[in-house]
Design a protein around this motif. Structure first.
Motif, PDB file in Angstrom:
ATOM      1  N   GLN A   1     -58.326 102.714  26.480  1.00 11.30           N
ATOM      2  CA  GLN A   1     -59.054 102.836  27.740  1.00 11.30           C
ATOM      3  C   GLN A   1     -59.010 104.278  28.216  1.00 11.30           C
ATOM      4  OE1 GLN A   1     -57.619 103.517  30.953  1.00 11.30           O
ATOM      5  NE2 GLN A   1     -55.503 103.672  30.218  1.00 11.30           N
ATOM      6  N   SER A   2     -60.052 104.651  28.922  1.00 16.80           N
ATOM      7  CA  SER A   2     -60.133 106.009  29.452  1.00 16.80           C
ATOM      8  C   SER A   2     -61.163 106.051  30.562  1.00 16.80           C
ATOM      9  CB  SER A   2     -60.532 106.997  28.342  1.00 16.80           C
ATOM     10  OG  SER A   2     -60.683 108.307  28.853  1.00 16.80           O
ATOM     11  N   GLY A   3     -60.861 106.816  31.598  1.00 17.52           N
ATOM     12  CA  GLY A   3     -61.826 106.976  32.681  1.00 17.52           C
ATOM     13  C   GLY A   3     -62.178 105.693  33.395  1.00 17.52           C
ATOM     14  N   GLY A   4     -61.268 104.744  33.388  1.00 22.57           N
ATOM     15  CA  GLY A   4     -61.517 103.503  34.116  1.00 22.57           C
ATOM     16  C   GLY A   4     -62.330 102.472  33.361  1.00 22.57           C
ATOM     17  N   HIS A   5     -62.508 102.653  32.062  1.00 23.82           N
ATOM     18  CA  HIS A   5     -63.206 101.629  31.296  1.00 23.82           C
ATOM     19  C   HIS A   5     -62.593 101.478  29.911  1.00 23.82           C
ATOM     20  CE1 HIS A   5     -65.285 105.146  29.584  1.00 23.82           C
ATOM     21  NE2 HIS A   5     -65.590 104.360  28.567  1.00 23.82           N
ATOM     22  N   VAL A   6     -62.757 100.300  29.365  1.00 27.26           N
ATOM     23  CA  VAL A   6     -62.247 100.002  28.026  1.00 27.26           C
ATOM     24  C   VAL A   6     -63.234 100.538  27.003  1.00 27.26           C
ATOM     25  CG1 VAL A   6     -61.658  98.168  26.395  1.00 27.26           C
ATOM     26  CG2 VAL A   6     -61.020  97.955  28.802  1.00 27.26           C
ATOM     27  N   LYS A   7     -62.728 101.220  25.991  1.00 31.45           N
ATOM     28  CA  LYS A   7     -63.589 101.751  24.948  1.00 31.45           C
ATOM     29  C   LYS A   7     -64.230 100.612  24.156  1.00 31.45           C
ATOM     30  CE  LYS A   7     -62.901 106.243  25.399  1.00 31.45           C
ATOM     31  NZ  LYS A   7     -63.992 107.203  25.644  1.00 31.45           N
ATOM     32  N   LYS A   8     -65.500 100.800  23.831  1.00 33.63           N
ATOM     33  CA  LYS A   8     -66.247  99.784  23.095  1.00 33.63           C
ATOM     34  C   LYS A   8     -65.569  99.416  21.779  1.00 33.63           C
ATOM     35  CE  LYS A   8     -70.839  99.073  21.055  1.00 33.63           C
ATOM     36  NZ  LYS A   8     -72.159  99.715  20.802  1.00 33.63           N
ATOM     37  N   ALA A   9     -64.937 100.398  21.143  1.00 34.58           N
ATOM     38  CA  ALA A   9     -64.286 100.148  19.853  1.00 34.58           C
ATOM     39  C   ALA A   9     -63.224  99.063  19.964  1.00 34.58           C
ATOM     40  CB  ALA A   9     -63.667 101.438  19.316  1.00 34.58           C
ATOM     41  N   THR A  10     -62.604  98.926  21.131  1.00 36.88           N
ATOM     42  CA  THR A  10     -61.573  97.904  21.322  1.00 36.88           C
ATOM     43  C   THR A  10     -62.141  96.505  21.155  1.00 36.88           C
ATOM     44  OG1 THR A  10     -60.233  99.292  22.787  1.00 36.88           O
ATOM     45  CG2 THR A  10     -59.973  96.915  23.021  1.00 36.88           C
ATOM     46  N   LEU A  11     -63.367  96.295  21.617  1.00 34.44           N
ATOM     47  CA  LEU A  11     -63.985  94.969  21.500  1.00 34.44           C
ATOM     48  C   LEU A  11     -64.237  94.613  20.040  1.00 34.44           C
ATOM     49  CD1 LEU A  11     -66.516  95.087  24.470  1.00 34.44           C
ATOM     50  CD2 LEU A  11     -64.122  94.357  24.456  1.00 34.44           C
ATOM     51  N   HIS A  12     -64.548  95.611  19.227  1.00 35.07           N
ATOM     52  CA  HIS A  12     -64.732  95.372  17.793  1.00 35.07           C
ATOM     53  C   HIS A  12     -63.383  95.040  17.132  1.00 35.07           C
ATOM     54  CE1 HIS A  12     -68.945  96.864  17.702  1.00 35.07           C
ATOM     55  NE2 HIS A  12     -68.527  97.569  18.748  1.00 35.07           N
ATOM     56  N   ALA A  13     -62.329  95.716  17.608  1.00 33.57           N
ATOM     57  CA  ALA A  13     -60.992  95.439  17.065  1.00 33.57           C
ATOM     58  C   ALA A  13     -60.532  94.036  17.441  1.00 33.57           C
ATOM     59  CB  ALA A  13     -59.997  96.477  17.581  1.00 33.57           C
ATOM     60  N   ILE A  14     -60.902  93.575  18.628  1.00 36.80           N
ATOM     61  CA  ILE A  14     -60.548  92.215  19.044  1.00 36.80           C
ATOM     62  C   ILE A  14     -61.207  91.195  18.118  1.00 36.80           C
ATOM     63  CG2 ILE A  14     -60.896  90.478  20.847  1.00 36.80           C
ATOM     64  CD1 ILE A  14     -60.415  92.669  22.916  1.00 36.80           C
ATOM     65  N   THR A  15     -62.452  91.453  17.740  1.00 33.70           N
ATOM     66  CA  THR A  15     -63.136  90.556  16.797  1.00 33.70           C
ATOM     67  C   THR A  15     -62.366  90.474  15.484  1.00 33.70           C
ATOM     68  OG1 THR A  15     -65.328  90.963  17.736  1.00 33.70           O
ATOM     69  CG2 THR A  15     -65.245  90.179  15.460  1.00 33.70           C
ATOM     70  N   ALA A  16     -61.926  91.640  14.981  1.00 30.13           N
ATOM     71  CA  ALA A  16     -61.139  91.651  13.748  1.00 30.13           C
ATOM     72  C   ALA A  16     -59.868  90.830  13.926  1.00 30.13           C
ATOM     73  CB  ALA A  16     -60.795  93.086  13.356  1.00 30.13           C
ATOM     74  N   GLY A  17     -59.233  90.975  15.085  1.00 28.72           N
ATOM     75  CA  GLY A  17     -58.034  90.187  15.366  1.00 28.72           C
ATOM     76  C   GLY A  17     -58.316  88.698  15.390  1.00 28.72           C
ATOM     77  N   GLN A  18     -59.483  88.329  15.927  1.00 35.20           N
ATOM     78  CA  GLN A  18     -59.851  86.910  15.975  1.00 35.20           C
ATOM     79  C   GLN A  18     -60.079  86.349  14.576  1.00 35.20           C
ATOM     80  OE1 GLN A  18     -63.209  87.355  18.620  1.00 35.20           O
ATOM     81  NE2 GLN A  18     -62.011  86.838  20.440  1.00 35.20           N
ATOM     82  N   VAL A  19     -60.609  87.174  13.688  1.00 33.41           N
ATOM     83  CA  VAL A  19     -60.817  86.733  12.300  1.00 33.41           C
ATOM     84  C   VAL A  19     -59.470  86.412  11.650  1.00 33.41           C
ATOM     85  CG1 VAL A  19     -61.595  87.427  10.009  1.00 33.41           C
ATOM     86  CG2 VAL A  19     -62.972  88.003  12.016  1.00 33.41           C
ATOM     87  N   ILE A  20     -58.503  87.318  11.839  1.00 33.51           N
ATOM     88  CA  ILE A  20     -57.175  87.095  11.258  1.00 33.51           C
ATOM     89  C   ILE A  20     -56.517  85.868  11.884  1.00 33.51           C
ATOM     90  CG2 ILE A  20     -54.846  88.028  10.995  1.00 33.51           C
ATOM     91  CD1 ILE A  20     -56.045  90.803  10.892  1.00 33.51           C
ATOM     92  N   ALA A  21     -56.585  85.773  13.217  1.00 31.21           N
ATOM     93  CA  ALA A  21     -55.958  84.636  13.904  1.00 31.21           C
ATOM     94  C   ALA A  21     -56.570  83.314  13.452  1.00 31.21           C
ATOM     95  CB  ALA A  21     -56.098  84.809  15.414  1.00 31.21           C
ATOM     96  N   GLY A  22     -57.874  83.317  13.188  1.00 30.62           N
ATOM     97  CA  GLY A  22     -58.528  82.108  12.708  1.00 30.62           C
ATOM     98  C   GLY A  22     -58.022  81.692  11.341  1.00 30.62           C
ATOM     99  N   ARG A  23     -57.618  82.678  10.560  1.00 33.94           N
ATOM    100  CA  ARG A  23     -57.090  82.395   9.220  1.00 33.94           C
ATOM    101  C   ARG A  23     -55.642  81.914   9.275  1.00 33.94           C
ATOM    102  NH1 ARG A  23     -59.126  85.973   5.164  1.00 33.94           N
ATOM    103  NH2 ARG A  23     -57.300  85.335   3.954  1.00 33.94           N
ATOM    104  N   THR A  24     -54.869  82.471  10.179  1.00 36.33           N
ATOM    105  CA  THR A  24     -53.434  82.208  10.203  1.00 36.33           C
ATOM    106  C   THR A  24     -53.024  81.126  11.201  1.00 36.33           C
ATOM    107  OG1 THR A  24     -53.000  83.901  11.894  1.00 36.33           O
ATOM    108  CG2 THR A  24     -53.007  84.624   9.583  1.00 36.33           C
TER     109      THR A  24
END
Length: 322
Positions: free
Chosen positions: A10-33
């Motif tokens: 996060q920077s300047g009071g907003h979450v960086k867009k890249a974080t939302l893409h990383a969350i998707t990757a995390g959801q893929v792993i969590a769905g597997r495990t």
């Protein structure tokens, strides 16, 4: 069950867009495990951002402290490690931005975790997750199996869609005591480069120039302004001192995937293509019909950019009725 912790940027009071893409990757792993996705958010005055992130159906661990107001890997890493342990995370990831590339290796070292960088996707069977990552400027796609109990990774945001809003998750406050005086670094000042143009990694349209510009980016800057686009450049243009290094797109620069990427005067070295090949539509302008960039482009114009770009700008202005 293996939980996943994604470190938010996060920077300047907003979450960086890249974080939302990383969350998707995390959801893929969590769905597997069969695990859950947790997000670590660090900073000062981040309550609203924590609530925003929780809206993506994740548990947010918010470390709000004065000592975390300015980013230092030395200050952030110990806090992320404690959050990972509290969340029972066996996977710890972030986007492969300058922030993620700086922080994750330090977190991994403290957790004794093997690391896969610039991850493009996942392999393996069932909960046994392996990581697909590029090597040799993208010429080789390796499948990496990390043998440590905790596994760390960074993902290329361009390879995963942004997370979608879901059922509201939980926000957990994290008590983080950071002794700034004990750190080997200190915050002096932050000189922000202000621009009316969008940030390169978050822009919908990117206009890039290379060696063919001969250092004259005036028309490309005008085209970028006409389109509300960000400006990019090849490493050759940056190394020549023609443009700032934060414009660099490529293997050793920034990886982008806008809706439209206009490459003007760019031959198409593989190192540059590795940083923009995920763009939805690629337009190439080069006077050399044999330029490698035309092999990747959706639309190619064999022309002198100093003639073609002004004509393109006139057409854009006419289309706008100005």
């Amino acid at each position: 069950m293996s939980n996943v912790l994604i470190v938010a940027e996060q920077s300047g009071g907003h979450v960086k867009k890249a974080t939302l893409h990383a969350i998707t990757a995390g959801q893929v792993i969590a769905g597997r495990t069969g695990g859950k996705v947790h997000v670590a958010l660090l900073g000062k005055g981040i309550g609203a951002l924590a609530t925003e992130l929780a809206g993506y159906g994740v548990t947010v661990h918010a470390a709000d402290a004065t000592g975390l107001e300015h980013y230092f890997a030395e200050a952030f890493a110990p806090v992320v490690v404690e959050i990972a342990k509290a969340a029972g995370a066996t996977f710890v990831g972030a986007a492969a931005t300058a922030f993620g590339k700086d922080l994750l290796p330090r977190v991994a070292a403290r957790l004794g975790a093997a690391t896969a960088t610039e991850v493009l996707g996942f392999g393996g069977a069932g909960p046994a997750v392996t990581f697909h990552r590029p090597m040799w400027a993208g010429n080789v796609l390796a499948e990496v199996d990390l043998a440590t109990p905790v596994k760390a990774f960074t993902i290329r945001p361009t390879e995963f869609p942004a997370a979608a809003k879901g059922a509201a998750g939980e926000v957990k406050a994290v008590a983080a005591a950071v002794d700034l005086a004990s750190l080997p670094v200190r915050f002096v000042e932050f000189k922000e480069v202000k621009s009316e143009r969008p940030e390169l990694t978050e822009a919908r349209v990117v206009v890039s120039g290379g060696r063919g510009t001969k250092g004259d980016f005036k028309e490309l800057e005008g085209l970028a302004d006409d389109l509300g686009a960000a400006l990019g450049a090849t490493r050759a243009a940056v190394d020549a001192g023609w443009v700032p290094n934060d414009w660099q797109v490529g293997q050793t620069g920034k990886v982008v995937a806008p809706d439209l990427y206009i490459a003007a005067g760019i031959s198409g070295a593989i190192q540059h293509l590795a940083g923009m090949k995920g763009s939805k539509v690629i337009v190439a302008i080069n006077k050399d019909p044999e330029a490698p960039v035309f092999q990747l482009a959706d639309y190619g114009l064999v022309a002198d950019l100093f003639k073609a770009v002004p004509e393109l700008r006139e057409k854009i202005k006419a289309g706008k009725g100005s």
